[in-house]
Motif scaffolding. Structure first.
Motif, PDB file in Angstrom:
ATOM      1  N   VAL A   1    -121.519 -63.428 -56.148  1.00  0.00           N
ATOM      2  CA  VAL A   1    -122.314 -62.336 -56.964  1.00  0.00           C
ATOM      3  C   VAL A   1    -121.273 -61.518 -57.799  1.00  0.00           C
ATOM      4  CG1 VAL A   1    -123.450 -59.722 -56.152  1.00  0.00           C
ATOM      5  CG2 VAL A   1    -123.953 -61.864 -55.657  1.00  0.00           C
ATOM      6  N   ILE A   2    -119.885 -61.500 -57.371  1.00  0.00           N
ATOM      7  CA  ILE A   2    -118.962 -60.206 -58.153  1.00  0.00           C
ATOM      8  C   ILE A   2    -118.882 -60.647 -59.201  1.00  0.00           C
ATOM      9  CG2 ILE A   2    -117.234 -58.974 -58.118  1.00  0.00           C
ATOM     10  CD1 ILE A   2    -119.317 -57.819 -56.349  1.00  0.00           C
ATOM     11  N   LYS A   3    -118.132 -62.033 -59.212  1.00  0.00           N
ATOM     12  CA  LYS A   3    -118.003 -62.826 -60.273  1.00  0.00           C
ATOM     13  C   LYS A   3    -118.373 -62.927 -61.022  1.00  0.00           C
ATOM     14  CE  LYS A   3    -113.978 -65.854 -57.684  1.00  0.00           C
ATOM     15  NZ  LYS A   3    -114.178 -67.308 -57.088  1.00  0.00           N
ATOM     16  N   GLU A   4    -120.055 -63.178 -60.919  1.00  0.00           N
ATOM     17  CA  GLU A   4    -120.719 -63.563 -61.791  1.00  0.00           C
ATOM     18  C   GLU A   4    -121.286 -62.245 -62.309  1.00  0.00           C
ATOM     19  OE1 GLU A   4    -125.446 -65.030 -62.207  1.00  0.00           O
ATOM     20  OE2 GLU A   4    -124.310 -65.561 -60.325  1.00  0.00           O
ATOM     21  N   MET A   5    -121.589 -60.588 -61.756  1.00  0.00           N
ATOM     22  CA  MET A   5    -121.584 -59.649 -62.314  1.00  0.00           C
ATOM     23  C   MET A   5    -119.914 -59.111 -63.711  1.00  0.00           C
ATOM     24  SD  MET A   5    -121.478 -56.065 -60.599  1.00  0.00           S
ATOM     25  CE  MET A   5    -120.121 -56.237 -59.593  1.00  0.00           C
TER      26      MET A   5
ATOM     27  N   GLY B   1    -104.757 -68.564 -64.135  1.00  0.00           N
ATOM     28  CA  GLY B   1    -105.206 -66.317 -63.623  1.00  0.00           C
ATOM     29  C   GLY B   1    -106.720 -65.923 -63.112  1.00  0.00           C
ATOM     30  N   ASN B   2    -107.836 -66.932 -64.103  1.00  0.00           N
ATOM     31  CA  ASN B   2    -109.171 -67.186 -63.683  1.00  0.00           C
ATOM     32  C   ASN B   2    -109.723 -65.008 -64.348  1.00  0.00           C
ATOM     33  OD1 ASN B   2    -111.930 -67.268 -63.927  1.00  0.00           O
ATOM     34  ND2 ASN B   2    -111.856 -67.771 -61.322  1.00  0.00           N
ATOM     35  N   LEU B   3    -109.126 -64.862 -65.594  1.00  0.00           N
ATOM     36  CA  LEU B   3    -109.490 -63.463 -65.908  1.00  0.00           C
ATOM     37  C   LEU B   3    -110.378 -62.980 -66.568  1.00  0.00           C
ATOM     38  CD1 LEU B   3    -105.411 -62.847 -67.238  1.00  0.00           C
ATOM     39  CD2 LEU B   3    -106.961 -62.652 -64.434  1.00  0.00           C
ATOM     40  N   ALA B   4    -111.369 -61.702 -66.715  1.00  0.00           N
ATOM     41  CA  ALA B   4    -112.496 -61.614 -67.234  1.00  0.00           C
ATOM     42  C   ALA B   4    -111.597 -60.418 -67.607  1.00  0.00           C
ATOM     43  CB  ALA B   4    -113.656 -61.900 -66.405  1.00  0.00           C
ATOM     44  N   PHE B   5    -112.240 -60.321 -69.247  1.00  0.00           N
ATOM     45  CA  PHE B   5    -111.366 -58.749 -70.182  1.00  0.00           C
ATOM     46  C   PHE B   5    -112.212 -57.829 -69.797  1.00  0.00           C
ATOM     47  CE2 PHE B   5    -108.842 -62.399 -71.013  1.00  0.00           C
ATOM     48  CZ  PHE B   5    -107.961 -61.422 -70.504  1.00  0.00           C
ATOM     49  N   THR B   6    -112.657 -56.350 -70.291  1.00  0.00           N
ATOM     50  CA  THR B   6    -113.892 -55.310 -71.265  1.00  0.00           C
ATOM     51  C   THR B   6    -112.296 -54.326 -71.119  1.00  0.00           C
ATOM     52  OG1 THR B   6    -113.098 -54.182 -68.713  1.00  0.00           O
ATOM     53  CG2 THR B   6    -115.673 -55.765 -68.762  1.00  0.00           C
ATOM     54  N   THR B   7    -113.274 -53.620 -72.115  1.00  0.00           N
ATOM     55  CA  THR B   7    -112.565 -52.734 -72.962  1.00  0.00           C
ATOM     56  C   THR B   7    -112.870 -51.276 -72.509  1.00  0.00           C
ATOM     57  OG1 THR B   7    -113.316 -52.319 -74.465  1.00  0.00           O
ATOM     58  CG2 THR B   7    -111.772 -54.336 -74.847  1.00  0.00           C
ATOM     59  N   LYS B   8    -112.336 -49.951 -72.983  1.00  0.00           N
ATOM     60  CA  LYS B   8    -112.979 -48.684 -73.251  1.00  0.00           C
ATOM     61  C   LYS B   8    -111.808 -47.694 -73.753  1.00  0.00           C
ATOM     62  CE  LYS B   8    -115.187 -46.894 -69.381  1.00  0.00           C
ATOM     63  NZ  LYS B   8    -115.249 -46.223 -67.972  1.00  0.00           N
ATOM     64  N   GLY B   9    -112.004 -47.771 -75.220  1.00  0.00           N
ATOM     65  CA  GLY B   9    -111.273 -47.021 -75.669  1.00  0.00           C
ATOM     66  C   GLY B   9    -109.849 -47.866 -76.782  1.00  0.00           C
TER      67      GLY B   9
ATOM     68  N   LEU C   1    -107.009 -51.032 -71.985  1.00  0.00           N
ATOM     69  CA  LEU C   1    -107.818 -52.523 -71.613  1.00  0.00           C
ATOM     70  C   LEU C   1    -107.805 -53.340 -70.363  1.00  0.00           C
ATOM     71  CD1 LEU C   1    -108.277 -56.144 -72.662  1.00  0.00           C
ATOM     72  CD2 LEU C   1    -105.850 -56.459 -72.486  1.00  0.00           C
ATOM     73  N   PHE C   2    -108.872 -53.850 -69.462  1.00  0.00           N
ATOM     74  CA  PHE C   2    -109.299 -54.324 -68.125  1.00  0.00           C
ATOM     75  C   PHE C   2    -108.939 -55.631 -67.796  1.00  0.00           C
ATOM     76  CE2 PHE C   2    -111.175 -50.481 -68.921  1.00  0.00           C
ATOM     77  CZ  PHE C   2    -110.477 -49.215 -67.348  1.00  0.00           C
ATOM     78  N   ALA C   3    -108.532 -56.325 -67.492  1.00  0.00           N
ATOM     79  CA  ALA C   3    -107.942 -57.596 -66.897  1.00  0.00           C
ATOM     80  C   ALA C   3    -108.167 -57.807 -65.568  1.00  0.00           C
ATOM     81  CB  ALA C   3    -106.330 -58.465 -67.296  1.00  0.00           C
ATOM     82  N   ILE C   4    -109.232 -58.023 -65.891  1.00  0.00           N
ATOM     83  CA  ILE C   4    -110.167 -58.407 -64.138  1.00  0.00           C
ATOM     84  C   ILE C   4    -109.751 -59.967 -63.818  1.00  0.00           C
ATOM     85  CG2 ILE C   4    -112.322 -58.037 -62.596  1.00  0.00           C
ATOM     86  CD1 ILE C   4    -113.611 -56.221 -65.504  1.00  0.00           C
ATOM     87  N   ALA C   5    -108.640 -60.208 -62.312  1.00  0.00           N
ATOM     88  CA  ALA C   5    -108.323 -61.598 -61.562  1.00  0.00           C
ATOM     89  C   ALA C   5    -110.173 -61.699 -61.318  1.00  0.00           C
ATOM     90  CB  ALA C   5    -107.317 -61.142 -61.047  1.00  0.00           C
ATOM     91  N   LEU C   6    -110.940 -62.921 -61.361  1.00  0.00           N
ATOM     92  CA  LEU C   6    -111.358 -63.350 -60.532  1.00  0.00           C
ATOM     93  C   LEU C   6    -111.306 -64.157 -59.401  1.00  0.00           C
ATOM     94  CD1 LEU C   6    -114.583 -63.706 -62.860  1.00  0.00           C
ATOM     95  CD2 LEU C   6    -114.147 -61.801 -61.904  1.00  0.00           C
TER      96      LEU C   6
ATOM     97  N   LYS D   1    -112.075 -56.025 -53.319  1.00  0.00           N
ATOM     98  CA  LYS D   1    -112.237 -57.878 -52.230  1.00  0.00           C
ATOM     99  C   LYS D   1    -112.712 -58.401 -54.425  1.00  0.00           C
ATOM    100  CE  LYS D   1    -114.076 -56.799 -48.839  1.00  0.00           C
ATOM    101  NZ  LYS D   1    -114.784 -56.900 -47.690  1.00  0.00           N
ATOM    102  N   TYR D   2    -112.365 -59.519 -53.508  1.00  0.00           N
ATOM    103  CA  TYR D   2    -113.195 -60.466 -54.365  1.00  0.00           C
ATOM    104  C   TYR D   2    -112.694 -60.555 -55.580  1.00  0.00           C
ATOM    105  CZ  TYR D   2    -116.763 -59.222 -50.417  1.00  0.00           C
ATOM    106  OH  TYR D   2    -116.989 -59.279 -48.918  1.00  0.00           O
ATOM    107  N   ALA D   3    -112.631 -59.726 -56.273  1.00  0.00           N
ATOM    108  CA  ALA D   3    -112.077 -59.549 -58.375  1.00  0.00           C
ATOM    109  C   ALA D   3    -111.271 -57.988 -57.819  1.00  0.00           C
ATOM    110  CB  ALA D   3    -112.963 -59.120 -59.054  1.00  0.00           C
ATOM    111  N   TRP D   4    -110.203 -58.236 -58.456  1.00  0.00           N
ATOM    112  CA  TRP D   4    -109.553 -57.411 -58.829  1.00  0.00           C
ATOM    113  C   TRP D   4    -108.918 -56.752 -60.623  1.00  0.00           C
ATOM    114  CZ3 TRP D   4    -109.538 -61.270 -56.041  1.00  0.00           C
ATOM    115  CH2 TRP D   4    -109.188 -61.436 -54.074  1.00  0.00           C
ATOM    116  N   SER D   5    -108.803 -55.345 -59.976  1.00  0.00           N
ATOM    117  CA  SER D   5    -109.091 -55.206 -61.669  1.00  0.00           C
ATOM    118  C   SER D   5    -108.103 -54.357 -62.398  1.00  0.00           C
ATOM    119  CB  SER D   5    -110.026 -53.880 -62.424  1.00  0.00           C
ATOM    120  OG  SER D   5    -111.329 -54.747 -61.895  1.00  0.00           O
ATOM    121  N   PHE D   6    -106.805 -54.535 -63.192  1.00  0.00           N
ATOM    122  CA  PHE D   6    -106.046 -53.711 -63.602  1.00  0.00           C
ATOM    123  C   PHE D   6    -106.450 -53.064 -65.108  1.00  0.00           C
ATOM    124  CE2 PHE D   6    -104.420 -57.776 -61.595  1.00  0.00           C
ATOM    125  CZ  PHE D   6    -103.122 -57.242 -60.728  1.00  0.00           C
TER     126      PHE D   6
END
Length: 530
Positions: free
Chosen positions: A360-364, A422-430, A433-438, A491-496
């Motif tokens: 669920v967390i990964k899908e989100m 590394g199974n990463l997803a990315f988001t941004t804010k200004g 950069l957020f690299a979210i490890a799934l 847990k489940y995913a980690w946001s850098f």
């Protein structure tokens, strides 16, 4: 003197009427939506929707009493029609559980057991806010003809029968107190073939046992019918939504997909489009209904929005967000939404098979990284309690968002949405950069799309939910992050969180063609649309 005063009064009155008329004209002129699809295609995505990311969908109605489906999986909210479609199985099930089957005992006779006796809308609203939702979508009416609101247009409504409460109104008040946006969803577009011998046809006929139930209880016709499309049926469809709009002032017009637009001699995908006359009328009335809703929002100073459901979208692209059940795009798409199930059903299904919390967390995260919103569904029991398995997933989602929300809320997509290594997803804010490890990050991560970054591009790197120092360096292959041994609370995913010197959002990374965006999606559709 009296005559002069009378004349003066008459002139003043005419001037006031004239001024008021001009003001009305001005108001009409200033409204941005003129009734055309072209004007509706210019509707903006509201900030609350674009920033909020997380919504709660609720499928709740008399079908929740049943909570059963053949083979134990699939959309339980479809069982009201399946009772009559698969009579061999479901009639036996009804006889075992209720001691009778249609036409003696049908769907209408289950409604008294939908009591909502343990329902507290304030408790629901607090829960939704606590788990991180920013808007709530409740089924005002599903395909079964039952109205969850205090309706003056049908006796088959929650105020007059079953719970004897205005479910839509009571929940609306509760969620608004929590600062959440609200959308009573509307699924009546497929009601005209829900209890018929053939689905998605203009001229549909009721099933024999439905006709017999109506013969025995004439009032049932206004629940099960109308059958097939007519001008009167379309007008009623619009009138019911208009009643919801006027009574509850929703923030979103959520409509399920409308199969008749591409069935039985109708096709919105052709140019020019092909319609039978009554379906042309339906299409036109939907356009005017959306126009009225959008303009009504403008008049109230309310940012409102709509959805565009289905692989064969209801409306021209650009009119609202793309949406399908359990949708997961492979690419960054035009603004879209996934109405997502925890299990295999939207409505309550006893002993449903559920996704893991991790899935669920990964899908989100994946949905949000690709410009989507995550509208996650719950299917409460008939008494108003939420199944434990769903509560567990909601609460775990909330705990994750409490730690990692900075990487989710108010974010936008990056120039790439994923990295396999590394199974990463990315988001941004200004400039962040957020690299979210799934998957659990160990050793180091190199972000490939940062290759070529200058030494001074990165200011700092930290791991949300952890106090550990995060070491990093700019290498010839890109930014390398040395993962700390202590991964903190998440847990489940980690946001850098990577603080940089430049804005990270890449508007041109979007695939603007909806057809291309939807091609090759990872969606799993368990039973058509809900």
């Amino acid at each position: 003197m009296r005559i002069k005063n009378s004349i003066l009064f008459a002139i003043t009155t005419l001037l006031l009427v004239s001024c008021n008329s001009e003001k009305k004209k001005e108001t009409t002129v200033k409204l941005p939506y003129d009734g055309s699809w072209e004007s509706l295609q210019k509707m903006p995505v509201p900030d609350w929707f674009n920033d909020g990311k997380i919504g709660i969908f609720i499928h709740w109605g008399p079908y929740s009493v049943i909570g059963h489906r053949k083979e134990g999986r699939g959309y339980a909210e479809h069982v009201p029609k399946l009772i009559y479609e698969d009579s061999t199985y479901y009639y036996n099930y009804l006889r075992e559980r209720w001691g009778a089957a249609p036409p003696e005992f049908g769907y209408k006779d289950i409604i008294p057991e939908f009591k909502a006796e343990n329902w507290n809308p304030d408790d629901w609203a607090k829960l939704f806010a606590e788990v991180g939702a920013k808007y709530v979508v409740l089924t005002a009416e599903h395909h079964d003809g039952w109205a969850n609101w205090d309706s003056d247009l049908t006796p088959w409504n929650a105020m007059d029968m079953g719970p004897k409460r205005d479910i839509v109104g009571d929940l609306g008040k509760a969620v608004k107190k929590q600062g959440l946006k609200y959308a009573p969803s509307y699924h009546r577009e497929r009601h005209t073939s829900f209890f018929t011998t053939e689905k998605y046809v203009v001229d549909a006929e009721a099933r024999p046992d439905i006709l017999e139930e109506i013969k025995r209880v004439p009032e049932a016709e206004s629940l099960y019918g109308p059958f097939g499309f007519s001008k009167e049926a379309v007008d009623e469809y619009v009138a019911r939504w208009k009643e919801i709009q006027e009574k509850y002032q929703p923030d979103f017009l959520w409509i399920d997909d409308i199969p008749i637009f591409t069935r039985d001699g109708n096709d919105t995908r052709k140019n020019p489009q092909e319609f039978k006359p009554v379906i042309q009328y339906l299409y036109d009335q939907c356009r005017l209904m959306i126009t009225d809703f959008m303009n009504n929002g403008v008049e109230r100073g309310q940012e409102v929005y709509v959805n565009n459901k289905g692989g064969n979208r209801n409306w021209p692209d650009g009119v609202g967000c793309l949406e399908k059940d359990n949708l997961k795009l492979d690419v960054i798409g035009p603004k879209w939404q996934s109405c997502t199930t925890f299990g295999t059903s939207f409505g309550y299904l006893e002993n449903d098979t559920y996704k893991t919390v991790e899935d669920v967390i990964k899908e989100m995260v994946e949905v949000i990284s690709r410009n989507g919103n995550f509208l996650v569904n719950i299917g409460p029991k008939a008494d108003g309690t939420i199944p434990e398995e769903q509560l567990e997933r909601l609460n775990e989602m909330g705990r994750w968002l409490e730690i990692n929300g900075e990487a989710i809320y108010g974010t936008r997509y990056w120039k790439v949405n994923e990295q396999e290594k590394g199974n990463l997803a990315f988001t941004t804010k200004g400039t962040k950069l957020f690299a979210i490890a799934l998957e659990k990050p160990v050793n180091s991560i190199v972000i490939e799309a940062t290759k070529g970054w200058a030494e001074n591009e990165v200011k700092s790197v930290k791991l949300l939910g952890s106090e550990a120092e995060v070491k990093w360096s700019i290498t010839s292959e890109g930014l390398e992050i040395i993962c700390p041994a202590d991964l903190g609370k998440s847990k489940y995913a980690w946001s850098f969180e990577i603080a940089t010197n430049s804005v990270q959002h890449a508007p041109n990374a979007i695939q603007t063609d909806a057809n291309k965006a939807l091609k090759g999606t990872k969606k799993v559709d368990l039973d058509g649309n809900h």
